[in-house]
Design a protein around this motif. Structure first.
Motif, PDB file in Angstrom:
ATOM      1  N   LEU A  84      -9.746 -59.695  -0.696  1.00 24.41           N
ATOM      2  CA  LEU A  84      -9.389 -60.732  -1.673  1.00 24.41           C
ATOM      3  C   LEU A  84      -8.589 -61.878  -1.053  1.00 24.41           C
ATOM      4  O   LEU A  84      -9.002 -63.036  -1.160  1.00 24.41           O
ATOM      5  CB  LEU A  84      -8.645 -60.086  -2.847  1.00 24.41           C
ATOM      6  CG  LEU A  84      -8.147 -61.041  -3.919  1.00 24.41           C
ATOM      7  CD1 LEU A  84      -9.303 -61.764  -4.568  1.00 24.41           C
ATOM      8  CD2 LEU A  84      -7.351 -60.302  -4.985  1.00 24.41           C
ATOM      9  N   PRO A  85      -7.448 -61.614  -0.349  1.00 23.93           N
ATOM     10  CA  PRO A  85      -6.759 -62.737   0.295  1.00 23.93           C
ATOM     11  C   PRO A  85      -7.631 -63.443   1.327  1.00 23.93           C
ATOM     12  O   PRO A  85      -7.486 -64.657   1.528  1.00 23.93           O
ATOM     13  CB  PRO A  85      -5.526 -62.097   0.927  1.00 23.93           C
ATOM     14  CG  PRO A  85      -5.754 -60.654   0.901  1.00 23.93           C
ATOM     15  CD  PRO A  85      -6.678 -60.372  -0.213  1.00 23.93           C
ATOM     16  N   CYS A  86      -8.542 -62.694   1.965  1.00 27.78           N
ATOM     17  CA  CYS A  86      -9.435 -63.314   2.942  1.00 27.78           C
ATOM     18  C   CYS A  86     -10.309 -64.367   2.269  1.00 27.78           C
ATOM     19  O   CYS A  86     -10.388 -65.519   2.708  1.00 27.78           O
ATOM     20  CB  CYS A  86     -10.279 -62.227   3.580  1.00 27.78           C
ATOM     21  SG  CYS A  86     -11.248 -62.757   4.956  1.00 27.78           S
ATOM     22  N   PHE A  87     -10.949 -63.991   1.153  1.00 29.85           N
ATOM     23  CA  PHE A  87     -11.809 -64.941   0.441  1.00 29.85           C
ATOM     24  C   PHE A  87     -11.004 -66.108  -0.124  1.00 29.85           C
ATOM     25  O   PHE A  87     -11.439 -67.263  -0.080  1.00 29.85           O
ATOM     26  CB  PHE A  87     -12.532 -64.231  -0.714  1.00 29.85           C
ATOM     27  CG  PHE A  87     -13.617 -63.302  -0.255  1.00 29.85           C
ATOM     28  CD1 PHE A  87     -14.283 -63.542   0.917  1.00 29.85           C
ATOM     29  CD2 PHE A  87     -13.966 -62.203  -1.008  1.00 29.85           C
ATOM     30  CE1 PHE A  87     -15.281 -62.695   1.350  1.00 29.85           C
ATOM     31  CE2 PHE A  87     -14.963 -61.345  -0.594  1.00 29.85           C
ATOM     32  CZ  PHE A  87     -15.619 -61.596   0.592  1.00 29.85           C
ATOM     33  N   GLN A 140     -16.598 -70.721  -3.906  1.00 25.64           N
ATOM     34  CA  GLN A 140     -16.147 -69.579  -3.107  1.00 25.64           C
ATOM     35  C   GLN A 140     -15.352 -68.599  -3.959  1.00 25.64           C
ATOM     36  O   GLN A 140     -15.571 -67.396  -3.920  1.00 25.64           O
ATOM     37  CB  GLN A 140     -15.292 -70.105  -1.948  1.00 25.64           C
ATOM     38  CG  GLN A 140     -14.537 -69.053  -1.177  1.00 25.64           C
ATOM     39  CD  GLN A 140     -15.390 -68.364  -0.147  1.00 25.64           C
ATOM     40  OE1 GLN A 140     -16.450 -68.860   0.185  1.00 25.64           O
ATOM     41  NE2 GLN A 140     -14.939 -67.233   0.337  1.00 25.64           N
ATOM     42  N   LEU A 141     -14.416 -69.141  -4.770  1.00 26.90           N
ATOM     43  CA  LEU A 141     -13.614 -68.270  -5.631  1.00 26.90           C
ATOM     44  C   LEU A 141     -14.499 -67.550  -6.636  1.00 26.90           C
ATOM     45  O   LEU A 141     -14.383 -66.349  -6.860  1.00 26.90           O
ATOM     46  CB  LEU A 141     -12.567 -69.094  -6.378  1.00 26.90           C
ATOM     47  CG  LEU A 141     -11.303 -69.464  -5.634  1.00 26.90           C
ATOM     48  CD1 LEU A 141     -10.350 -70.136  -6.576  1.00 26.90           C
ATOM     49  CD2 LEU A 141     -10.659 -68.225  -5.060  1.00 26.90           C
ATOM     50  N   LEU A 142     -15.402 -68.326  -7.246  1.00 32.98           N
ATOM     51  CA  LEU A 142     -16.190 -67.797  -8.358  1.00 32.98           C
ATOM     52  C   LEU A 142     -17.158 -66.725  -7.871  1.00 32.98           C
ATOM     53  O   LEU A 142     -17.288 -65.668  -8.486  1.00 32.98           O
ATOM     54  CB  LEU A 142     -16.949 -68.963  -8.990  1.00 32.98           C
ATOM     55  CG  LEU A 142     -17.517 -68.798 -10.373  1.00 32.98           C
ATOM     56  CD1 LEU A 142     -16.400 -68.538 -11.330  1.00 32.98           C
ATOM     57  CD2 LEU A 142     -18.231 -70.073 -10.768  1.00 32.98           C
ATOM     58  N   ILE A 143     -17.832 -66.983  -6.742  1.00 27.76           N
ATOM     59  CA  ILE A 143     -18.893 -66.089  -6.310  1.00 27.76           C
ATOM     60  C   ILE A 143     -18.331 -64.949  -5.475  1.00 27.76           C
ATOM     61  O   ILE A 143     -18.566 -63.779  -5.767  1.00 27.76           O
ATOM     62  CB  ILE A 143     -19.965 -66.873  -5.532  1.00 27.76           C
ATOM     63  CG1 ILE A 143     -20.628 -67.873  -6.469  1.00 27.76           C
ATOM     64  CG2 ILE A 143     -20.988 -65.928  -4.963  1.00 27.76           C
ATOM     65  CD1 ILE A 143     -21.463 -68.875  -5.769  1.00 27.76           C
ATOM     66  N   ALA A 195     -13.512 -69.821 -12.561  1.00 27.35           N
ATOM     67  CA  ALA A 195     -13.133 -69.047 -11.377  1.00 27.35           C
ATOM     68  C   ALA A 195     -11.845 -68.294 -11.631  1.00 27.35           C
ATOM     69  O   ALA A 195     -11.716 -67.111 -11.296  1.00 27.35           O
ATOM     70  CB  ALA A 195     -12.982 -69.973 -10.174  1.00 27.35           C
ATOM     71  N   MET A 196     -10.872 -68.967 -12.240  1.00 22.85           N
ATOM     72  CA  MET A 196      -9.602 -68.303 -12.494  1.00 22.85           C
ATOM     73  C   MET A 196      -9.777 -67.167 -13.499  1.00 22.85           C
ATOM     74  O   MET A 196      -9.164 -66.108 -13.378  1.00 22.85           O
ATOM     75  CB  MET A 196      -8.582 -69.314 -13.026  1.00 22.85           C
ATOM     76  CG  MET A 196      -8.047 -70.225 -11.965  1.00 22.85           C
ATOM     77  SD  MET A 196      -7.256 -69.277 -10.672  1.00 22.85           S
ATOM     78  CE  MET A 196      -7.684 -70.205  -9.243  1.00 22.85           C
ATOM     79  N   ALA A 197     -10.644 -67.389 -14.493  1.00 20.18           N
ATOM     80  CA  ALA A 197     -10.882 -66.319 -15.470  1.00 20.18           C
ATOM     81  C   ALA A 197     -11.504 -65.117 -14.796  1.00 20.18           C
ATOM     82  O   ALA A 197     -11.233 -63.973 -15.163  1.00 20.18           O
ATOM     83  CB  ALA A 197     -11.782 -66.823 -16.594  1.00 20.18           C
ATOM     84  N   SER A 198     -12.341 -65.352 -13.771  1.00 22.24           N
ATOM     85  CA  SER A 198     -12.957 -64.212 -13.104  1.00 22.24           C
ATOM     86  C   SER A 198     -11.965 -63.520 -12.177  1.00 22.24           C
ATOM     87  O   SER A 198     -12.130 -62.345 -11.875  1.00 22.24           O
ATOM     88  CB  SER A 198     -14.197 -64.652 -12.334  1.00 22.24           C
ATOM     89  OG  SER A 198     -13.818 -65.454 -11.256  1.00 22.24           O
ATOM     90  N   LEU A 199     -10.927 -64.242 -11.722  1.00 21.88           N
ATOM     91  CA  LEU A 199      -9.916 -63.584 -10.885  1.00 21.88           C
ATOM     92  C   LEU A 199      -8.980 -62.729 -11.723  1.00 21.88           C
ATOM     93  O   LEU A 199      -8.297 -61.848 -11.208  1.00 21.88           O
ATOM     94  CB  LEU A 199      -9.091 -64.622 -10.125  1.00 21.88           C
ATOM     95  CG  LEU A 199      -9.785 -65.353  -9.001  1.00 21.88           C
ATOM     96  CD1 LEU A 199      -8.789 -66.170  -8.227  1.00 21.88           C
ATOM     97  CD2 LEU A 199     -10.458 -64.370  -8.074  1.00 21.88           C
TER      98      LEU A 199
END
Lengths: 195, 377
Positions: free
Chosen positions: A38-41, A60-63, B138-142
């Motif tokens: 996770l921190p890597c991505f 990048q965050l989303l996928i 994206a934040m919602a998926s995190l």
């Protein structure tokens, strides 16, 4: 763009990415290795952000962080004894692995250092039109590779479904409504309608 | 209301606007949660013909504050076999993405009188970026990491089952949610939430809820369902089902760590409701042109609280879904419907405008942070 805050952000993000990548490899528990991804991505996403590539930052965050890693962790949690599984770090292939990665790293850095990079002051596609530029490229110039890649993904998807079905076939009569997804074990054990 | 653009050296109010908006969002989310909990308890007790909280303070208003103080002074228990680092990280990860997601949510506009006497309108938003809605997605998926990490690190089978249920549920409903958001993006022609809201100005008949009838209405309902499922609220609260999982992923959490899960849940409810308001209910704009004199943030708050009421209403009236019914609803009903609607909207757009050269509506509102950033370069 080469101001001090950007430099600090770049180096700290690069350090975050590399250190957590090292922990992914070094972690004894397989699920810890998954969590260290996770921190890597997020670090790689941050590097995109320092390059003003907002769309790629979010993608990048989303996928990777939001979807792929969740799936990996999901699979790891369903694995039997994942909680107590500690992989021994000793391996007789250590020397070979070190040699190969060192060679790869050195050759890649040589290529990167020798290449004369063209430096532009203007963004080819500024943050404002980045998503549109990518979309137009995907359905215009790169339409055929894009479609081929999606066809590949589709066949992989169907293959996964087929494999899962074959493995499930000998199981005695699945509950009538519960055949959509590989569910966690608790719903499979209970008869339907107990609640 | 027009505010003069006060200037102090190189700093003026317009460049400070993103920072003011940031303080507003974080302060609002942190401060409103006790009130939200009180509203929820009172509304549910009214619906169930009970009295509800009425002892602490006038009409029980101080009840949640008392609960908060109680939680703060509770013993912080750490079970013996937990994975310590992840166990402590999980509540933080449950809360941070929810607060961060507010960064691209526009909630009002401010009119400034500039130095040259002209009046300009600026949106109140922290980051007026072009991919605003994707950032929130994206934040919602995190957000799910808080739940997964908590469920796994607690070393408790109920917690682990809760974490597993949460991850499966969030992945499944994220698809329907993304497709619904994409439909709204197609309706408005921009990924920037400020532009999406601007496209719905001048009266409620311009809202995306009523666009492309009846497609807009159906896709709004799909978004609202997946929004409730994304935030793990009743009737989709399987990850924390009291009767079967004894509170699921946060069984082993006590004191402030438990409070942080609670805060994170309410913060994410606020954020996804804010997105719904911006995408389908016209954001900060007033429903009737003659009501334009009321400031935008009041309209935003009214719509936000209306959606929160819907949350509470659902919780009071619907029983919890069974796990397979949940998956059936997500994958077999909502996902295909949303795909068909997305396709129909795209077809409609193509037929109506054969040459779509300028997909982006030209904004009347100057992009304040972007302009400030240009100046720095």
């Amino acid at each position: 763009m080469n101001t001090l805050p950007v430099q600090i952000a770049f180096y700290s993000l690069a350090a975050l990415t590399l250190i957590s990548a090292a922990y992914v490899v070094r972690a004894r528990s397989i699920i810890h290795a998954g969590f260290w991804l996770l921190p890597c991505f997020v670090g790689v996403a941050g590097l995109f952000a320092t390059l003003q590539a907002h769309f790629f930052f979010v993608a990048q965050l989303l996928i990777y962080a939001g979807a792929i890693l969740v799936l990996i962790l999901f699979a790891l949690m369903l694995t039997r004894d994942a909680m107590s599984l500690h992989v021994p770090l000793k391996s007789h292939l250590g020397i070979w692995a070190g040699l190969i990665s060192a060679g790869l790293g050195i050759s890649a850095s040589l290529v990167l250092a020798r290449q004369s990079w063209s430096v532009t002051t203007a963004h080819p596609a500024g943050p404002a039109r980045q998503a549109e530029a990518l979309g137009e490229a995907l359905i215009g110039l790169y339409a055929v590779p894009f479609e081929v890649a999606s066809l590949l993904l589709l066949s992989a998807l169907i293959g996964a479904v087929v494999l899962a079905k074959v493995e499930r076939a000998p199981a005695p009569e699945p509950p009538p409504l519960a055949d959509t997804l590989p569910e966690p074990e608790e719903t499979r054990k209970e008869p339907v309608g107990v609640e | 209301m027009i505010i003069p653009n006060y200037r102090l050296g190189p700093i003026d109010l317009v460049t400070l606007l993103p920072y003011i908006a940031m303080l507003c969002i974080i302060g609002f989310i942190l401060a409103i949660v006790p009130l939200l909990i009180w509203i929820e308890r009172v509304v549910i007790s009214l619906m169930q013909d009970r009295i509800g909280p009425n002892r602490v303070g006038p009409r029980g208003l101080l009840q949640t504050i008392a609960d908060g103080i109680k939680l703060f002074f509770k013993e912080d228990i750490q079970p013996r076999a937990v994975d310590v680092r992840i166990y402590y990280l999980a509540p933080v990860l449950a809360m941070i993405p929810a607060l961060t997601a507010g960064a691209t949510l526009p909630f009002s506009t401010v009119r400034f009188r500039m130095e040259d006497g002209s009046v300009q309108t600026f949106p109140m938003v922290v980051g007026n970026v072009n991919i605003g809605i994707l950032f929130i997605l994206a934040m919602a998926s995190l957000q799910v990491y808080g739940i997964i990490l908590a469920g796994w690190s607690s070393n408790n089978k109920y917690s682990l089952l809760g974490g597993l249920r949460a991850s499966a549920q969030v992945i499944s409903y994220e698809l329907a949610m993304s497709l619904a958001i994409l439909s709204a993006v197609l309706m408005s022609g921009s990924l920037n939430l400020v532009h999406v809201v601007e496209a719905q100005m001048n009266g409620f008949w311009n809202w995306n809820l009523f666009a492309y009838p009846p497609l807009g209405f159906i896709i709004t309902v799909i978004y609202l369902i997946s929004m409730v499922a994304e935030t793990n609220r009743a009737p989709f609260d399987l990850p924390e089902a009291e009767s079967e999982l004894i509170a699921g992923f946060h069984t082993e959490y006590s004191s402030m760590k438990f409070a942080m899960f609670f805060m994170g849940e309410y913060a994410s409810m606020l954020v996804v409701s804010g997105v719904a308001v911006s995408l389908w209910f016209g954001g900060w704009t007033s429903p009737l042109p003659l009501l334009d004199f009321i400031p935008g943030f009041i309209w935003f708050l009214v719509k936000l609280f209306a959606l929160f009421f819907v949350y509470v209403w659902l919780r009071a009236s619907l029983p919890r879904l069974r796990y397979d019914a949940l998956m059936n609803l997500g994958w077999k009903r909502m996902l295909p419907t949303a795909l068909v609607i997305l396709f129909l909207i795209a077809c409609w757009n193509t037929l109506r405008t054969p040459q779509a050269q300028d997909a982006n509506p030209v904004s009347e509102i100057t992009m304040a942070p972007a302009r400030a950033a240009e100046g720095e370069r």
